[in-house]
Design an enzyme around this catalytic site. Structure first.
Site, short mmCIF file in Angstrom:
data_model
loop_
_atom_site.label_atom_id
_atom_site.label_comp_id
_atom_site.label_asym_id
_atom_site.label_seq_id
_atom_site.Cartn_x
_atom_site.Cartn_y
_atom_site.Cartn_z
N HIS A 118 0.88 -1.17 0.00
CA HIS A 118 0.00 0.00 0.00
C HIS A 118 0.92 1.23 0.00
CE1 HIS A 118 -2.87 2.93 1.75
NE2 HIS A 118 -3.81 2.09 1.39
N ASP A 195 3.08 -4.61 7.95
CA ASP A 195 1.84 -3.85 7.81
C ASP A 195 0.71 -4.87 7.87
OD1 ASP A 195 -0.47 -2.72 6.85
OD2 ASP A 195 0.43 -1.86 5.04
N GLN A 198 -4.47 -5.46 6.64
CA GLN A 198 -5.45 -6.34 5.99
C GLN A 198 -5.43 -7.75 6.56
OE1 GLN A 198 -7.77 -5.50 3.91
NE2 GLN A 198 -7.10 -3.40 3.53
N LYS A 221 -10.52 -1.22 10.31
CA LYS A 221 -10.58 -2.39 9.41
C LYS A 221 -10.84 -3.67 10.19
CE LYS A 221 -7.39 -0.35 6.07
NZ LYS A 221 -8.14 -0.09 4.83
N CYS A 359 -4.66 2.51 -3.77
CA CYS A 359 -3.41 2.98 -3.15
C CYS A 359 -2.28 2.00 -3.35
CB CYS A 359 -3.59 3.30 -1.66
SG CYS A 359 -4.81 4.55 -1.34
N1 PMP Z 1 -1.82 -0.87 4.50
C1 PMP Z 1 -2.75 -1.60 3.90
C2 PMP Z 1 -2.38 -2.96 3.38
C3 PMP Z 1 -4.05 -1.10 3.76
O1 PMP Z 1 -4.98 -1.83 3.15
C4 PMP Z 1 -4.35 0.18 4.26
C5 PMP Z 1 -5.74 0.77 4.13
N2 PMP Z 1 -6.31 0.63 2.86
C6 PMP Z 1 -3.34 0.89 4.90
C7 PMP Z 1 -2.10 0.34 5.00
C8 PMP Z 1 -3.58 2.25 5.48
O2 PMP Z 1 -4.49 2.16 6.54
P1 PMP Z 1 -5.14 3.48 7.17
O3 PMP Z 1 -5.70 4.26 6.04
O4 PMP Z 1 -6.19 2.93 8.09
O5 PMP Z 1 -4.06 4.20 7.90
#
Ligand code: PMP
Length: 401
Positions: A118, A195, A198, A221, A359
């Protein structure tokens, strides 16, 4: 208690059709218990924590610190002071990229990420590398969306200072072999940030068993509120890292000559945190524990298999992300149609999916596509909803041809 009935938002119609919410990888819906925890906080407890002598402040502080211990036990951390509350995964990663970078990154050093990160696990490292004259190296993945571990081994060298990869890809659904990545990295003496944005709502996570040095995730999430997230960091590393932000709460003593810093985890929690959201996160953990992570995982696995088979009956539909180990994320395209068109048409059927690059632009570049349509499932989804998606796509596909 019936799982779905705990989510009042799902019981509504969009364009006179029952809402089908398949945008769970972006954010999950919240059970009533989480919403109640937020309301109760503001109805009965609202107060700033750690500083007050009065009853409300003491009670709010107690509940805030209880949540820290609930998170500690949820992810199997050794110490509660290894749990830092942040605003979310993005802030957790920025904290590490900045603070770890300030302490450990120098000219000529290297940081390894993967090509399926991401943007929030790419850009903070780019910023930190730029600041310190370090270089970002990237682990490639194959057509199925599986990381190339042999390539990773060749990237790892005596200039590598940290490896940062996701546990699960938000676009491809791939569950990465992080235990193996951590092992290989540690053999080379390199710490690893995971990270877990997910992964945390789909599988049991034990940071001590994994041996990771940092693990990041977001409350929203995992059935919790927005505005709160977690950074788990191994004590020894957090102790060595300088503060990320300065302000109230993170200090021991302030003079104009010299400021000393508070102990862990407060050194990394400058300013007033989002106390109500932290308490809401506790309710989300209680929801997940009461439902059972095995139950959640098995319901989602069944939905994913059913959806994968159903969607493959649609003419010209291609799925991106076909790794053998996947969570409940299905990214797809139909023929030459633009993902945005598919998403807009699905919306008219009351079906919420996400479209675009999610993203993860480097993933789109790797496949040479502008984006995908992404359907992602949570524990409250049903096979009937997947039937609704399949039927809608059958109607839509000829319009797009
Ligand atoms: N890493 C991953 C794999 C994600 O899916 C996301 C959210 N789409 C993020 C980081 C960022 O998370 P947040 O917007 O809640 O900070």
């Amino acid at each position: 208690m019936n799982i779905r009935s705990q989510f009042p938002i799902l019981d509504q119609k969009i364009y006179n059709k029952p809402l089908v919410y398949f945008d769970n990888a972006a954010t999950t819906q919240k059970p009533k218990s989480v919403i109640d925890a937020l309301c109760n906080y503001y109805l009965t407890l609202n107060s700033n924590i750690h500083r007050g002598t009065h009853h409300l402040a003491a009670e709010a502080t107690d509940r805030y610190e209880q949540t820290r211990r609930a998170v500690q036990s949820f992810i199997g951390a050794r110490h509660s002071h290894e749990i830092v509350f942040t605003r979310g995964t993005t802030e957790s990663i920025n904290l590490v990229a900045s603070s770890f970078g300030n302490r450990f990154l120098h000219q000529g050093d290297e940081v390894i990420v993967s090509a399926m990160e991401h943007h929030s696990n790419i850009v903070p490292w780019q910023l930190s590398c730029e600041r310190h004259g370090a270089t970002l190296r990237v682990i490639p993945f194959n057509d199925d969306g599986v990381l190339d571990i042999e390539a990773f081994k060749t990237l790892l060298n005596d200039k590598t200072r940290i490896v940062a990869v996701n546990h699960v890809s938000n676009t491809l659904g791939t569950i990465n072999p992080i235990a193996e990545i951590i092992n290989i990295s540690h053999q080379a003496g390199v710490p690893v940030l995971i990270d877990g944005a997910q992964a945390i709502s789909h599988m049991a996570v034990d940071v001590q068993q994994l041996g990771c040095d940092f693990y990041c995730f977001s409350g929203h999430k995992m059935y919790g509120p927005m505005g709160v997230g977690v950074l788990y960091g191994r004590e020894e590393l957090l102790e060595e890292m300088p503060p990320y932000q300065g302000g109230g709460e993170m200090i021991k003593d302030v003079t104009f000559e010299k400021t000393t810093y508070n102990e862990l985890p407060f050194k990394f929690e400058a300013g007033t945190p989002s106390v109500g959201d932290v308490l809401g996160l506790h309710a989300a953990i209680d929801f997940m524990n009461a439902t059972g992570i095995e139950t959640i995982a098995s319901i989602e696995a069944e939905l994913t298999q059913y959806a994968t088979e159903s969607l493959q009956t649609i003419e010209n539909l291609r799925i991106y992300g076909t790794a053998p180990q996947k969570t409940s994320v299905i990214s797809f395209l139909i023929g030459e149609s633009h993902p945005y068109d598919v998403g807009t048409l699905l919306d008219k059927f009351g079906i919420a999916v996400r479209t675009g690059h999610h993203c993860t632009q480097p993933i789109m570049d790797r496949f040479g596509i502008p984006g995908t349509v992404r359907a992602s499932f949570a524990v409250y989804n049903t096979k009937e909803e997947i039937d609704a998606l399949t039927a809608a796509l059958q109607r839509i596909a000829p319009m797009l041809a």
